[in-house]
Design a protein around this motif. Structure first.
Motif, PDB file in Angstrom:
ATOM      1  N   MET A 194       0.844  -1.188   0.000  1.00 15.72           N
ATOM      2  CA  MET A 194       0.000   0.000   0.000  1.00 15.72           C
ATOM      3  C   MET A 194       0.876   1.233   0.000  1.00 15.72           C
ATOM      4  O   MET A 194       1.925   1.259   0.655  1.00 15.72           O
ATOM      5  CB  MET A 194      -0.913   0.012   1.222  1.00 15.72           C
ATOM      6  CG  MET A 194      -1.852  -1.176   1.317  1.00 15.72           C
ATOM      7  SD  MET A 194      -3.028  -1.238  -0.053  1.00 15.72           S
ATOM      8  CE  MET A 194      -3.978   0.256   0.267  1.00 15.72           C
ATOM      9  N   ARG A 239      -0.290  -0.190   8.805  1.00 16.74           N
ATOM     10  CA  ARG A 239      -1.451  -0.910   8.282  1.00 16.74           C
ATOM     11  C   ARG A 239      -1.954  -1.880   9.326  1.00 16.74           C
ATOM     12  O   ARG A 239      -1.186  -2.416  10.123  1.00 16.74           O
ATOM     13  CB  ARG A 239      -1.131  -1.621   6.972  1.00 16.74           C
ATOM     14  CG  ARG A 239      -0.135  -2.751   7.052  1.00 16.74           C
ATOM     15  CD  ARG A 239       0.297  -3.210   5.643  1.00 16.74           C
ATOM     16  NE  ARG A 239      -0.782  -3.860   4.920  1.00 16.74           N
ATOM     17  CZ  ARG A 239      -0.729  -4.122   3.602  1.00 16.74           C
ATOM     18  NH1 ARG A 239       0.322  -3.762   2.892  1.00 16.74           N
ATOM     19  NH2 ARG A 239      -1.742  -4.735   3.012  1.00 16.74           N
ATOM     20  N   CYS A 297      -4.436   7.113  -1.450  1.00 15.51           N
ATOM     21  CA  CYS A 297      -3.836   5.816  -1.163  1.00 15.51           C
ATOM     22  C   CYS A 297      -3.957   4.936  -2.394  1.00 15.51           C
ATOM     23  O   CYS A 297      -4.827   5.158  -3.263  1.00 15.51           O
ATOM     24  CB  CYS A 297      -4.447   5.149   0.066  1.00 15.51           C
ATOM     25  SG  CYS A 297      -6.082   4.450  -0.144  1.00 15.51           S
ATOM     26  N   ALA A 321      -2.981   0.725  -4.029  1.00 12.17           N
ATOM     27  CA  ALA A 321      -2.602  -0.665  -3.793  1.00 12.17           C
ATOM     28  C   ALA A 321      -1.862  -1.179  -5.015  1.00 12.17           C
ATOM     29  O   ALA A 321      -2.288  -0.955  -6.153  1.00 12.17           O
ATOM     30  CB  ALA A 321      -3.841  -1.522  -3.535  1.00 12.17           C
TER      31      ALA A 321
END
Length: 120
Positions: free
Chosen positions: A34, A71, A95, A97
């Protein structure tokens, strides 16, 4: 597919703190590193920090020491703790991924962003 939703942005005075959250849903969260990125008006999107599923972290040199990424795999959530904020930290924070990388192209999924404004 992975859906990402950021929250926690807002207006803060210089020197203050904010914690951003990014909730993920969809495919297995732990499959992905992430990242947090930010984009100020008129500027390119820039890397802030990244974290692997088991917790190793990587920061932009210019932000290391003020920002902390973490996280919670049980909650499918990644956080960005921002301290000692400066007006130049004003940006939309995203954010993402994907791969453990400072490069935006290495990330497959993106949130919609959350505005952070730091007043002087």
């Amino acid at each position: 597919q992975v859906q990402l939703v950021e929250s926690g942005g807002g207006l803060v005075q210089a020197g203050g703190s904010l914690r951003l959250s990014c909730a993920a849903s969809g495919r297995t969260f732990t499959r992905y590193a992430m990242g947090w990125f930010r984009q100020a008006p008129g500027k390119e999107r820039e890397f802030v920090a990244a974290i692997r599923w088991f917790g190793s972290t990587y920061y932009s040199d210019s932000l290391k020491g003020r920002f902390t990424i973490s996280r919670d795999n049980a909650k499918n959530t990644v956080y960005l703790q921002m301290n000692s904020l400066k007006p130049e930290d004003t940006a939309v924070y995203y954010c993402a991924a994907g791969s453990y990388s400072p490069v935006t192209a290495e990330y497959n999924y993106w949130g919609q962003g959350t505005q952070v404004t730091v007043s002087s």
